[in-house]
Design a protein around this motif. Structure first.
Motif, PDB file in Angstrom:
ATOM      1  N   PHE A  82       0.839  -1.202   0.000  1.00  0.00           N
ATOM      2  CA  PHE A  82       0.000   0.000   0.000  1.00  0.00           C
ATOM      3  C   PHE A  82       0.871   1.247   0.000  1.00  0.00           C
ATOM      4  O   PHE A  82       1.809   1.381   0.794  1.00  0.00           O
ATOM      5  N   ARG A  83       0.592   2.158  -0.924  1.00  0.00           N
ATOM      6  CA  ARG A  83       1.354   3.392  -1.077  1.00  0.00           C
ATOM      7  C   ARG A  83       2.850   3.100  -1.193  1.00  0.00           C
ATOM      8  O   ARG A  83       3.672   3.669  -0.475  1.00  0.00           O
ATOM      9  N   GLN A  84       3.152   2.188  -2.084  1.00  0.00           N
ATOM     10  CA  GLN A  84       4.527   1.788  -2.355  1.00  0.00           C
ATOM     11  C   GLN A  84       5.271   1.313  -1.098  1.00  0.00           C
ATOM     12  O   GLN A  84       6.487   1.478  -0.965  1.00  0.00           O
ATOM     13  N   GLY A  85       4.511   0.735  -0.184  1.00  0.00           N
ATOM     14  CA  GLY A  85       5.122   0.170   1.012  1.00  0.00           C
ATOM     15  C   GLY A  85       5.541   1.181   2.051  1.00  0.00           C
ATOM     16  O   GLY A  85       6.232   0.838   3.021  1.00  0.00           O
ATOM     17  N   SER A  86       5.102   2.428   1.892  1.00  0.00           N
ATOM     18  CA  SER A  86       5.566   3.497   2.789  1.00  0.00           C
ATOM     19  C   SER A  86       5.003   3.403   4.200  1.00  0.00           C
ATOM     20  O   SER A  86       5.520   4.041   5.120  1.00  0.00           O
ATOM     21  N   LEU A  87       3.935   2.607   4.380  1.00  0.00           N
ATOM     22  CA  LEU A  87       3.316   2.510   5.709  1.00  0.00           C
ATOM     23  C   LEU A  87       3.495   1.130   6.339  1.00  0.00           C
ATOM     24  O   LEU A  87       3.116   0.928   7.496  1.00  0.00           O
ATOM     25  N   ALA A  88       4.078   0.204   5.601  1.00  0.00           N
ATOM     26  CA  ALA A  88       4.156  -1.183   6.068  1.00  0.00           C
ATOM     27  C   ALA A  88       4.944  -1.319   7.362  1.00  0.00           C
ATOM     28  O   ALA A  88       4.630  -2.173   8.211  1.00  0.00           O
ATOM     29  N   TYR A  89       5.966  -0.482   7.558  1.00  0.00           N
ATOM     30  CA  TYR A  89       6.816  -0.609   8.743  1.00  0.00           C
ATOM     31  C   TYR A  89       6.056  -0.335  10.041  1.00  0.00           C
ATOM     32  O   TYR A  89       6.500  -0.708  11.134  1.00  0.00           O
TER      33      TYR A  89
END
Length: 656
Positions: free
Chosen positions: A556-563
């Motif tokens: 999601f959103r190029q992985g910017s929130l996955a962390y």
């Protein structure tokens, strides 16, 4: 509860044999054992339908809202015991035991609003003043200096709403607010310009009144007087009205713009500043073709276009109610019910919206208007609370008739979906109700008389599958009838539902969910059989869904929130079902509905999985629609401000 014909057919020879033996008074014990065995067969967890919970084969025609070869939507009783044990009728209570000290009314001669102090109240020792509310942006308002007045005063047409304060001996003893629909020269010129082009042709107005989170069944259950009024007064109901996505925003965008959520993100991203201003909202189309427009919605914190979104950079319509309600919620005395704003000053916040809608329709009774009004506060969080508004809304509809609104206006009374959370959602009725909102449409007499085919189509469409995209096209069809905007084809279709159509035309009998952009997860066109929840196949599908959720959050959103989010794991299965598909579907397609818990968030999810036996193993399973969250998740995803993945994220800092 009805039984399956299939079960009766299967057991009939054995039971007949047993009956004969009992009649002959022989082997009675053996017969009793056989009957016990059949009862055990019904209750054991195997891959067969549970006839107690999901009656289908033994249903009569009247048990269906839609009954075609492509879609069969079950009709559920409002007094379903599973739901009624959670429902309790709520009594309407006025916010104040006495009327407000001040009122406003429009003076048609001066074309100004007049603010009055009630003559019966003593004013000698009281000092009153009013300040105008001015919009700064979606999240801020400003106030003009407080202007003192005595018994009454005219308001400037630049003032859209006011907050009134009164003091006695230096102590504030009264505060209230009044939104208005002031005369505007630019709007008046637009109306006159297009009225001259009409050359006396009668042009219908449109008034849309929507309520959040009320299913068709719960409208009948919680507001029987309102529903009965609609039935008795020849409103047209679309009983097969099926939502197209999870929550309010995507369902209203399908209605107002004709886009699905993916297209919205591409063309008018609500997370970007001025993103929503780029959307081709239906009210813009009406405004472009000579209509005056208005939009009002209560509960400003969770407004459809503002909750975790940027909202509008510029007012989206001619008369925008949000600035007033923003000020009213902040300044006026208020109460909350079920976590939602309730009383705001002398009226509930929903009543503020309804009164504003009524005033808008009254002010432009002789002109062409488009008004969109939406309430959340008496329906969003509880299945019972909206029952308090039953008599009010019934009377409200009668007031619209009394002031002449129904003579020249198409009125749409509708919702976006049923209740999405709470104990009733886990019932079979609750599952269906969430997907089946209500839709009633009023056609004025002149339109019925001039176009009898519209009335015929609306009656025909009562028992057919319909969607918010169809309602979008119906609004465009209405605009095309004015002669101001060309044909319906000229206005374009619903971008993300090419086969959808106006409800003023007959909906095809052959409609399926796939035809009208309803994904499997939201489709109500087939019943489900209960299957063994702990079978190897079901477990594999559930693991696939959990991995799908983790991958969705990662990308999601190029992985910017996955962390920020803790990966989920499957905790346990709650229930599993297999769809009883129509003959139109090939034999290699199977559809399953899974309800399961995950760790570490103890979330209860509901997912729909399509299995295609002709595809390779790594491609045979696909999750359709979004995955529903059935229990609340307040506090679990506070590290995020994006509503799209909040329900799938368990913030890592929550583990500390």
């Amino acid at each position: 509860m009805k039984r399956m014909k299939g079960f009766i057919c299967m057991t009939a020879p054995s039971l007949l044999w047993c009956f004969r033996k009992i009649v002959l008074r022989r082997n009675q014990l053996l017969c009793l054992l056989m009957i016990f065995g059949f009862c055990y067969f019904l209750m054991r967890p195997v891959d067969v339908i549970d006839p107690e919970d999901y009656p289908f084969n033994d249903l009569d025609l009247e048990d269906f809202l839609v009954d075609t070869n492509h879609c069969k939507i079950l009709d559920f009783e409002p007094d379903d015991p599973e739901v009624m044990c959670h429902f309790e009728r709520v009594t309407y209570k006025p916010c104040k035991p006495y009327p407000p000290f001040t009122t406003t009314h429009y003076n048609a001669t001066t074309q100004r609003y007049v603010l009055n102090i009630n003559a019966s109240d003593p004013t000698n020792s009281m000092s009153c003043c009013y300040m105008g509310v001015e919009r700064v942006n979606e999240m801020h308002v400003s106030y003009t200096p407080c202007v003192k007045f005595k018994s009454g005063t005219q308001l400037a047409n630049t003032t859209e709403s006011v907050i009134v304060k009164c003091r006695t001996e230096g102590v504030q003893v009264y505060i209230n607010g009044h939104p208005t629909i002031p005369e505007r020269s630019a709007v008046r010129q637009r109306l006159k310009h297009w009225a001259q082009k009409d050359r006396g042709k009668r042009v219908p107005s449109v008034l849309m009144i929507g309520i959040d989170s009320i299913s068709r069944v719960n409208l009948i259950r919680a507001m029987p007087k309102t529903a009965q009024y609609l039935y008795d007064n020849d409103w047209f109901e679309m009983a097969g009205y099926n939502k197209v996505d999870d929550n309010t925003f995507p369902n209203l965008m399908a209605l107002l713009v004709g886009y699905n959520l993916s297209t919205v993100m591409k063309h008018c991203n609500p997370y970007e500043i001025s993103g929503l201003d780029k959307c081709d909202f239906i009210w813009k189309l009406f405004q472009k073709h000579g209509y005056v427009t208005a939009y009002g919605e209560d509960a400003v914190e969770i407004n459809t276009f503002n909750y975790m979104k940027r909202g509008f950079q510029h007012p989206p319509v001619d008369y925008y109610m949000r600035p007033y309600l923003f000020a009213a919620e902040k300044l006026l005395e208020g109460t909350n019910v079920k976590g939602m704003p309730h009383c705001v000053g002398y009226a509930t916040e929903a009543e503020h919206v309804y009164n504003y809608a009524q005033e808008f329709a009254k002010r432009y009774h002789n002109d062409s208007f488009f008004g969109f009004f939406w309430t959340n506060t008496h329906s969003h969080s509880d299945i019972s609370q909206t029952s308090s508004m039953d008599e009010y809304l019934r009377d409200y509809m009668q007031q619209l008739v009394a002031q002449g609104t129904m003579e020249n206006s198409i009125v749409v009374f509708f919702s976006d979906h049923g209740l999405r959370f709470g104990p009733t959602r886990s019932t079979w009725s609750g599952h269906m109700e969430e997907r089946l909102p209500f839709l009633f449409i009023w056609l004025p007499e002149f339109l019925r008389n001039g176009n009898p085919e519209f009335e015929e189509s609306m009656r025909l469409n009562y028992n057919r599958l319909t969607t918010p995209y169809d309602l979008h096209l119906t609004l465009k069809h209405i605009l095309s009838l004015t002669g101001r905007a060309g044909s319906l084809e000229d206005l374009g279709g619903a971008k993300d539902c090419p086969q959808c159509q106006s409800l003023l035309l007959p909906v095809p009998l052959s409609r399926s969910c796939e035809d009208v952009a309803i994904e499997d997860h939201w489709c109500t066109c087939w019943p489900y059989e209960r299957v063994y929840k702990n079978s190897k196949v079901v477990q594999q599908m559930a693991e696939h869904v959990v991995q799908y959720l983790n991958d969705y959050v990662k990308s999601f959103r190029q992985g910017s929130l996955a962390y920020l989010c803790q990966p989920l794991t499957l905790l346990s299965m709650s229930e599993a079902y297999k769809a009883y598909l129509m003959d139109m579907y090939p034999s290699n397609i199977e559809i399953y509905r899974l309800i399961f818990y995950t760790n570490p968030n103890k979330a209860l999810y509901e997912a729909t999985v399509r299995f295609n036996d002709l595809l390779p193993d790594n491609e045979s399973l696909s999750v359709t629609g979004s995955v529903s969250r059935l229990n609340e998740y307040n506090g679990e995803a506070d590290c995020l401000e994006d509503f799209t993945i909040k329900k799938y994220c368990y913030c890592k800092n929550t583990l500390l």
